[in-house]
Design a protein around this motif. Structure first.
Motif, PDB file in Angstrom:
ATOM      1  N   PHE A 164      16.980 -21.589  15.259  1.00  0.00           N
ATOM      2  CA  PHE A 164      17.852 -22.617  14.694  1.00  0.00           C
ATOM      3  C   PHE A 164      17.162 -23.981  14.723  1.00  0.00           C
ATOM      4  CE2 PHE A 164      21.646 -19.850  15.333  1.00  0.00           C
ATOM      5  CZ  PHE A 164      22.305 -20.119  14.138  1.00  0.00           C
ATOM      6  N   VAL A 165      16.636 -24.340  15.871  1.00  0.00           N
ATOM      7  CA  VAL A 165      16.039 -25.664  16.045  1.00  0.00           C
ATOM      8  C   VAL A 165      14.783 -25.815  15.184  1.00  0.00           C
ATOM      9  CG1 VAL A 165      14.912 -27.198  17.703  1.00  0.00           C
ATOM     10  CG2 VAL A 165      17.023 -26.002  18.337  1.00  0.00           C
ATOM     11  N   GLU A 166      13.931 -24.781  15.171  1.00  0.00           N
ATOM     12  CA  GLU A 166      12.701 -24.876  14.378  1.00  0.00           C
ATOM     13  C   GLU A 166      13.000 -24.975  12.882  1.00  0.00           C
ATOM     14  OE1 GLU A 166       8.778 -25.210  13.281  1.00  0.00           O
ATOM     15  OE2 GLU A 166       9.766 -25.525  15.214  1.00  0.00           O
ATOM     16  N   ALA A 167      13.960 -24.183  12.388  1.00  0.00           N
ATOM     17  CA  ALA A 167      14.326 -24.256  10.979  1.00  0.00           C
ATOM     18  C   ALA A 167      14.893 -25.626  10.633  1.00  0.00           C
ATOM     19  CB  ALA A 167      15.336 -23.157  10.639  1.00  0.00           C
ATOM     20  N   GLY A 168      15.776 -26.146  11.495  1.00  0.00           N
ATOM     21  CA  GLY A 168      16.336 -27.471  11.266  1.00  0.00           C
ATOM     22  C   GLY A 168      15.279 -28.553  11.290  1.00  0.00           C
ATOM     23  N   ARG A 169      14.347 -28.447  12.239  1.00  0.00           N
ATOM     24  CA  ARG A 169      13.260 -29.434  12.340  1.00  0.00           C
ATOM     25  C   ARG A 169      12.393 -29.420  11.075  1.00  0.00           C
ATOM     26  NH1 ARG A 169      11.421 -28.086  17.020  1.00  0.00           N
ATOM     27  NH2 ARG A 169      12.382 -29.791  18.197  1.00  0.00           N
ATOM     28  N   ARG A 170      12.098 -28.240  10.577  1.00  0.00           N
ATOM     29  CA  ARG A 170      11.280 -28.144   9.362  1.00  0.00           C
ATOM     30  C   ARG A 170      11.998 -28.734   8.155  1.00  0.00           C
ATOM     31  NH1 ARG A 170       8.127 -22.259   9.404  1.00  0.00           N
ATOM     32  NH2 ARG A 170       7.304 -22.415  11.529  1.00  0.00           N
ATOM     33  N   ALA A 171      13.295 -28.500   8.058  1.00  0.00           N
ATOM     34  CA  ALA A 171      14.047 -29.059   6.931  1.00  0.00           C
ATOM     35  C   ALA A 171      14.040 -30.583   6.968  1.00  0.00           C
ATOM     36  CB  ALA A 171      15.485 -28.525   6.941  1.00  0.00           C
ATOM     37  N   LEU A 172      14.239 -31.165   8.133  1.00  0.00           N
ATOM     38  CA  LEU A 172      14.203 -32.620   8.255  1.00  0.00           C
ATOM     39  C   LEU A 172      12.828 -33.166   7.882  1.00  0.00           C
ATOM     40  CD1 LEU A 172      16.197 -33.199  11.571  1.00  0.00           C
ATOM     41  CD2 LEU A 172      16.877 -33.923   9.281  1.00  0.00           C
ATOM     42  N   ALA A 173      11.783 -32.500   8.335  1.00  0.00           N
ATOM     43  CA  ALA A 173      10.430 -32.972   8.055  1.00  0.00           C
ATOM     44  C   ALA A 173      10.084 -32.846   6.578  1.00  0.00           C
ATOM     45  CB  ALA A 173       9.426 -32.176   8.886  1.00  0.00           C
ATOM     46  N   ALA A 174      10.723 -31.894   5.881  1.00  0.00           N
ATOM     47  CA  ALA A 174      10.406 -31.646   4.477  1.00  0.00           C
ATOM     48  C   ALA A 174      11.259 -32.458   3.509  1.00  0.00           C
ATOM     49  CB  ALA A 174      10.571 -30.157   4.170  1.00  0.00           C
ATOM     50  N   CYS A 175      12.154 -33.297   4.033  1.00  0.00           N
ATOM     51  CA  CYS A 175      13.067 -34.056   3.173  1.00  0.00           C
ATOM     52  C   CYS A 175      12.649 -35.524   3.137  1.00  0.00           C
ATOM     53  CB  CYS A 175      14.501 -33.928   3.680  1.00  0.00           C
ATOM     54  SG  CYS A 175      15.742 -34.321   2.424  1.00  0.00           S
ATOM     55  N   PRO A 176      11.931 -35.956   2.107  1.00  0.00           N
ATOM     56  CA  PRO A 176      11.436 -37.336   2.052  1.00  0.00           C
ATOM     57  C   PRO A 176      12.561 -38.370   2.079  1.00  0.00           C
ATOM     58  CG  PRO A 176      10.403 -35.963   0.365  1.00  0.00           C
ATOM     59  CD  PRO A 176      11.541 -35.179   0.924  1.00  0.00           C
ATOM     60  N   GLY A 177      12.342 -39.432   2.805  1.00  0.00           N
ATOM     61  CA  GLY A 177      13.297 -40.533   2.839  1.00  0.00           C
ATOM     62  C   GLY A 177      14.522 -40.282   3.683  1.00  0.00           C
ATOM     63  N   LEU A 178      14.472 -39.235   4.515  1.00  0.00           N
ATOM     64  CA  LEU A 178      15.643 -38.910   5.327  1.00  0.00           C
ATOM     65  C   LEU A 178      15.220 -38.706   6.767  1.00  0.00           C
ATOM     66  CD1 LEU A 178      18.633 -36.808   4.310  1.00  0.00           C
ATOM     67  CD2 LEU A 178      17.496 -36.205   6.447  1.00  0.00           C
ATOM     68  N   ASP A 179      15.953 -39.273   7.694  1.00  0.00           N
ATOM     69  CA  ASP A 179      15.678 -39.153   9.125  1.00  0.00           C
ATOM     70  C   ASP A 179      16.810 -38.418   9.832  1.00  0.00           C
ATOM     71  OD1 ASP A 179      13.291 -40.661   8.928  1.00  0.00           O
ATOM     72  OD2 ASP A 179      14.471 -42.514   8.926  1.00  0.00           O
ATOM     73  N   ALA A 180      16.562 -38.039  11.067  1.00  0.00           N
ATOM     74  CA  ALA A 180      17.579 -37.360  11.854  1.00  0.00           C
ATOM     75  C   ALA A 180      18.855 -38.185  11.963  1.00  0.00           C
ATOM     76  CB  ALA A 180      17.031 -37.045  13.248  1.00  0.00           C
ATOM     77  N   SER A 181      18.695 -39.506  12.014  1.00  0.00           N
ATOM     78  CA  SER A 181      19.867 -40.380  12.155  1.00  0.00           C
ATOM     79  C   SER A 181      20.762 -40.370  10.919  1.00  0.00           C
ATOM     80  CB  SER A 181      19.405 -41.813  12.445  1.00  0.00           C
ATOM     81  OG  SER A 181      18.582 -42.289  11.389  1.00  0.00           O
ATOM     82  N   ASP A 182      20.247 -39.847   9.796  1.00  0.00           N
ATOM     83  CA  ASP A 182      21.047 -39.805   8.563  1.00  0.00           C
ATOM     84  C   ASP A 182      22.009 -38.626   8.526  1.00  0.00           C
ATOM     85  OD1 ASP A 182      19.868 -42.083   7.212  1.00  0.00           O
ATOM     86  OD2 ASP A 182      18.068 -40.851   6.945  1.00  0.00           O
ATOM     87  N   ILE A 183      21.781 -37.615   9.352  1.00  0.00           N
ATOM     88  CA  ILE A 183      22.626 -36.422   9.329  1.00  0.00           C
ATOM     89  C   ILE A 183      24.016 -36.755   9.860  1.00  0.00           C
ATOM     90  CG2 ILE A 183      22.925 -34.070  10.189  1.00  0.00           C
ATOM     91  CD1 ILE A 183      20.628 -34.350   8.230  1.00  0.00           C
ATOM     92  N   THR A 184      25.034 -36.423   9.074  1.00  0.00           N
ATOM     93  CA  THR A 184      26.421 -36.679   9.478  1.00  0.00           C
ATOM     94  C   THR A 184      27.168 -35.402   9.871  1.00  0.00           C
ATOM     95  OG1 THR A 184      27.175 -36.491   7.169  1.00  0.00           O
ATOM     96  CG2 THR A 184      26.556 -38.699   7.975  1.00  0.00           C
ATOM     97  N   HIS A 185      26.727 -34.264   9.314  1.00  0.00           N
ATOM     98  CA  HIS A 185      27.391 -32.985   9.578  1.00  0.00           C
ATOM     99  C   HIS A 185      26.341 -31.902   9.818  1.00  0.00           C
ATOM    100  CE1 HIS A 185      30.299 -35.284   7.203  1.00  0.00           C
ATOM    101  NE2 HIS A 185      31.266 -34.479   7.604  1.00  0.00           N
ATOM    102  N   VAL A 186      26.675 -30.936  10.659  1.00  0.00           N
ATOM    103  CA  VAL A 186      25.868 -29.741  10.862  1.00  0.00           C
ATOM    104  C   VAL A 186      26.746 -28.518  10.621  1.00  0.00           C
ATOM    105  CG1 VAL A 186      24.727 -28.305  12.598  1.00  0.00           C
ATOM    106  CG2 VAL A 186      24.186 -30.737  12.460  1.00  0.00           C
TER     107      VAL A 186
END
Length: 418
Positions: free
Chosen positions: A98-120
């Motif tokens: 779960f964590v690795e997949a989520g980390r990869r998605a965040l890293a692959a999304c330009p212009g978006l940081d972890a602080s931008d996530i509002t829902h999981v």
């Protein structure tokens, strides 16, 4: 307002299962009837799978586990751990995926940081624990403590589709919402030896993997390929409640996967698609054209067979001369993300809807290299489509996944290039 799925990423555990080797091990287990041994060989050989992945490191012929719980490499015997042992390994290994997949998605999304996530939104049907994977994603990825969390559990192979639909609804309700969707399944924890045909089929198909993506109203940036989430529909077929099911037993979770499932899909796939295509007149007409073409083909076949019985001859290759059923659909929709629940399901879908061989390549390749990873699998297929050389801006995509009930989840999407 367009709601977009971006940064689709996938993860599989490092231990690889070679289908031929696993077949031989399952076929050699003590207590199997001769019929069961033949069913093991047939199920594995006809699965369309070359390799699968598992979190169980001891499931290899060269395992040196001092106290094996799942597989004794010395005797080559499959062991029977209880549900607690299986679930404890799920807690440990599913969290990592779960964590690795989520980390990869965040890293692959330009212009978006972890602080931008509002829902999981997390998805899984192969284990349970609390606080669960939704909580662990917030902690391990450094998301805001106020992140809203939702978990879709024990729904089966179709669950990633309602997860995407839920994420879209969050964004429609609040255009500033950014939703991280993660699915992780450890199906191999529940595989076992048995003479039961359903259990044998399940053992030949299921595997482990995870996938994640980000849903928001933010458009993809230059060079990025994403999917606009246009429409979703849910349909329960009139039959099949007992043909696909998932229950908790004393020795792991127990899968019911009847050999009749492909026939149910073959019989009801057109009616299952009708509500989704009803949102678009051109697709409704394409579906209707396919139904008419199929009826014509059946009529021609019946007439040709009758002629052969009268004349005592005829060429079997001349039986079907009508238009290919559903060929209008394969033209109207460029890409088809069909959940590869098994090779026969893909064969039935391709034939029933008149799809081309190329349109089923993403599904067949996902099945061949990774097996059936339950809910995560459809996201693997969608990623294959997005990365395909033939995928172009504006292409339409139809996604379908099947699960207990028998439930059909479908979605229409449009490729968007930044």
């Amino acid at each position: 307002m367009a709601v977009t799925l971006r940064a689709l990423q996938t993860v599989v555990p490092p231990t690889v299962l070679v289908q031929e080797q696993v077949r031989d091990i399952f076929a050699a287990q003590p207590g199997l009837s001769r019929l069961a041994q033949r069913l093991v060989t047939a199920s594995f050989n006809l699965s369309g799978i070359d390799t699968r992945h598992t979190v169980i490191e001891e499931l290899t012929l060269d395992s040196q586990a001092p106290e094996p719980q799942f597989f004794d490499a010395t005797t080559q015997r499959l062991l029977v751990p209880g549900t607690r042992v299986r679930n404890e390994l799920y807690i440990e290994q599913a969290t990592k995926l779960f964590v690795e997949a989520g980390r990869r998605a965040l890293a692959a999304c330009p212009g978006l940081d972890a602080s931008d996530i509002t829902h999981v939104v997390t998805v899984s049907c192969t284990g349970f624990y609390a606080p669960g994977p939704d909580y662990m994603l917030v902690r391990e990825l450094g998301l805001a403590p106020s992140t809203q969390r939702y978990h879709l559990g024990f729904m089966g192979c179709y669950a990633a589709m309602p997860a995407l639909r839920t994420a879209k609804q969050f964004v429609l309700a609040d255009p500033s919402a950014v939703v991280l969707v993660v699915s992780a399944e450890l199906c191999s924890l529940h595989l076992r030896t048995s003479s039961d045909p359903d259990t044998i089929v399940a053992s030949s198909l299921f595997s482990d993997g995870a996938a994640a993506g980000i849903v928001s109203s933010r458009a993809p940036v230059a060079g990025e390929t994403a999917l606009n989430l246009d429409h979703f529909e849910t349909v329960i077929t009139p039959v099949g409640e007992g043909d696909m099911a998932w229950k908790i037993g004393d020795e792991g979770f127990e899968m019911v996967l009847s050999s009749y499932v492909p026939h149910i899909i073959d019989e009801h796939i057109e009616s299952a698609l009708a509500p989704l295509f009803g949102r678009d007149e051109s697709l409704t007409l394409a579906l209707a054209a396919g139904v008419v073409a199929e009826a014509d083909a059946v009529t021609v076949q019946a007439q040709e067979q009758q002629s052969q019985s009268v004349d005592g001859g005829g060429s079997p290759g001349q039986v079907l001369t009508a238009a290919t059923p559903g060929s209008a659909l394969s033209t109207a929709i460029a890409h088809w993300a069909i959940h590869p629940g098994g090779r026969s399901i893909l064969d039935k879908t391709e034939a029933k809807l008149g799809l081309t061989e190329a349109q089923l390549v993403p599904s067949r390749e996902t099945l061949r290299t990774n097996g059936n990873m339950s809910s995560a699998t459809i996201l693997f297929v969608m990623k294959e489509i997005l990365e395909g050389a033939a995928t172009a801006d504006g292409d339409r995509v139809c996604a379908m996944a099947f699960g207990p009930g028998l439930t059909v989840e479908s979605g229409l999407m449009t490729v968007q290039r930044g």
